[in-house]
Write a protein that holds these residues in place. Structure first.
Motif, short mmCIF file in Angstrom:
data_model
loop_
_atom_site.label_atom_id
_atom_site.label_comp_id
_atom_site.label_asym_id
_atom_site.label_seq_id
_atom_site.Cartn_x
_atom_site.Cartn_y
_atom_site.Cartn_z
N LYS A 265 0.85 -1.20 0.00
CA LYS A 265 0.00 0.00 0.00
C LYS A 265 0.88 1.24 0.00
N ILE A 266 0.52 2.18 -0.87
CA ILE A 266 1.22 3.47 -0.98
C ILE A 266 0.20 4.57 -0.73
N LEU A 267 0.56 5.51 0.12
CA LEU A 267 -0.33 6.65 0.39
C LEU A 267 0.41 7.91 -0.02
N PRO A 268 0.15 8.43 -1.22
CA PRO A 268 0.91 9.59 -1.70
C PRO A 268 0.72 10.82 -0.81
N HIS A 269 1.82 11.51 -0.54
CA HIS A 269 1.77 12.78 0.19
C HIS A 269 1.99 13.95 -0.77
N HIS A 270 2.66 13.67 -1.91
CA HIS A 270 3.06 14.77 -2.78
C HIS A 270 1.91 15.21 -3.68
N LEU A 271 0.83 14.43 -3.71
CA LEU A 271 -0.34 14.81 -4.50
C LEU A 271 -1.37 15.38 -3.53
#
Ligand SMILES: Cc1cc2nc3c(=O)[nH]c(=O)nc-3n(C[C@H](O)[C@H](O)[C@H](O)COP(=O)(O)OP(=O)(O)OC[C@H]3O[C@@H](n4cnc5c(N)ncnc54)[C@H](O)[C@@H]3O)c2cc1C
Length: 383
Positions: A265-271
């Motif tokens: 699982k990846i939770l983007p912070h940069h978007l």
């Protein structure tokens, strides 16, 4: 506390903060009633979505470290009492350039709080943690006292422990209103009004509704999680892969080892984490550009993953304008104690949020709280 002296305490909202508060209140002998508009756990609020990070070396500052260490002990107590595993200590990494603000903050926190850690250069990282691709000038800061939670199991364990100690849960019961009277605090639900000595409000992303904070202070935001298939699943399992926070010009995200036997699982912070008017506005639809940008970050930075997500989902959390929780009694009526606005941080230290809430119910203050969390710092922004 004798039965005659038992104070009646209501907890509104049974995500991780409400269930932990109920556990701690029941443990210290209060008569606890919990109102939850869904059931507990549920997948509507902030305390769900397969995984959460526990970390001890804290980029948000060393002042949190005592709360985090005590929380770790309380997680172990909960697991022991409920014979459940909710937190797997797989270690954690902050990955990025040593001058990047969060990477520098983690190193400085580890030094200030004298916490075990290792700083690995790019060559050492590729030998020890090949799941992550680093540029030559980047580092990984390893925190051995990090881990990955199963949030739904954690909420269930906290609820069951609270119930074992006498707390009574009312699922599918929405609190419609809180009314202050001289002799009691009244809560209106669809089943009528009930009187309590004190009330804890732990309504997560719905907090504006009962606390009256405006959106300039407290806002529900949309967070997006994507699951990418691992080519070598055992290599990406928690036994071999730490949780991580990645900082890079082409992608910033939280990253969780495989818990479904298939994907990471990846939770983007940069978007962008978009603001919502209300939780009910949380969209399931994700813009293709958002997904494409996350795919690009994974292709660039996670060499063992297929950059094609097999699951994408949206979640919500209540963020304060200073990204610090709102915790404590309110001046307007100190019998009402707020524990809201966890701002993307609340899971790991939720046991201590419950303990601090209980201190405040007992005496109006807590030696464990942080001044920055004061519930009255935004007074004037509540309607
Ligand atoms: C995608 C995502 C990733 C995150 N990652 C991390 C992480 O890695 N580590 C970490 O420590 N933290 C993380 N967080 C933050 C953490 O998960 C939250 O801070 C925490 O779960 C908040 O819990 P809560 O109990 O305040 O809110 P919730 O879990 O939303 O609980 C509030 C409950 O109140 C109920 N409710 C609301 N209004 C009413 C009402 N009027 N009457 C009755 N019931 C009501 C709701 O139904 C809900 O069940 C993350 C959050 C998100 C969303």
């Amino acid at each position: 506390m004798t039965t005659a002296e038992k104070q009646k305490i209501a907890v509104i909202g049974a995500g991780i903060i409400g269930t932990m508060s109920a556990w701690q209140l029941a443990k210290r002998g209060f008569d606890v009633t919990v109102f939850e508009q869904w059931n507990s756990p549920n997948d509507r609020g902030a305390s769900a979505g397969e995984s959460r990070i526990f970390r001890t070396i804290y980029k948000e500052g060393p002042q949190y470290v005592p709360i985090l260490k005590k929380s770790r002990d309380m997680w172990q107590e909960l697991e022991h009492n409920q014979s459940s595993q909710v937190l797997q200590m797989c270690g954690g990494l902050m990955v990025g350039h040593p001058d990047q603000a969060d990477v520098a903050a983690v190193i400085s926190c580890a030094q200030a709080a004298d916490l075990d850690h290792r700083v690995l250069n790019a060559t050492e990282m590729s030998a020890e943690f090949p799941q992550y691709r680093l540029d030559d000038d980047e580092v990984g800061v390893f925190d051995p006292a990090s881990g990955v939670f199963r949030p739904e199991a954690a909420v269930l364990s906290a609820r069951k422990e609270a119930e074992r100690l006498g707390a009574v849960f009312h699922p599918y019961t929405r609190a419609l209103n809180i009314r202050s009277h001289s002799t009691a605090v009244m809560i209106d639900t669809q089943n009528g009004a009930q009187a309590f000595d004190k009330v804890v409000v732990s309504t997560g992303p719905w907090a504006n509704e009962l606390t009256g904070f405006d959106h300039k202070v407290l806002t529900p935001q949309r967070l997006v999680a994507l699951w990418f298939p691992a080519r070598d699943v055992p290599l990406h399992a928690p036994e071999n892969m730490p949780v991580s926070i990645r900082r890079h010009a082409e992608g910033g995200f939280s990253c969780f080892p495989t818990l479904d036997g298939l994907s990471v699982k990846i939770l983007p912070h940069h978007l962008a984490w978009t603001e919502l008017d209300t939780v009910e506005d949380l969209p399931r639809f994700i813009e293709p550009d958002f997904v494409r940008a996350a795919e690009h970050a994974v292709a660039r930075l996670m060499p063992g993953l297929e950059p094609i997500p097999i699951r994408v989902s949206t979640w919500t959390e209540g963020f304060t304008v200073d990204e610090t929780p709102i915790l404590g009694p309110i001046d307007a009526d100190p019998r009402i104690i707020l524990a809201v606005g966890m701002s993307g941080q609340g899971f790991k230290f939720s046991p201590m949020m419950g303990s601090i809430v209980t201190d405040m119910v007992e005496s109006g203050r807590s030696a464990d709280t942080l001044a920055a969390m004061d519930a009255n710092r935004f007074e004037g922004s509540r309607s």
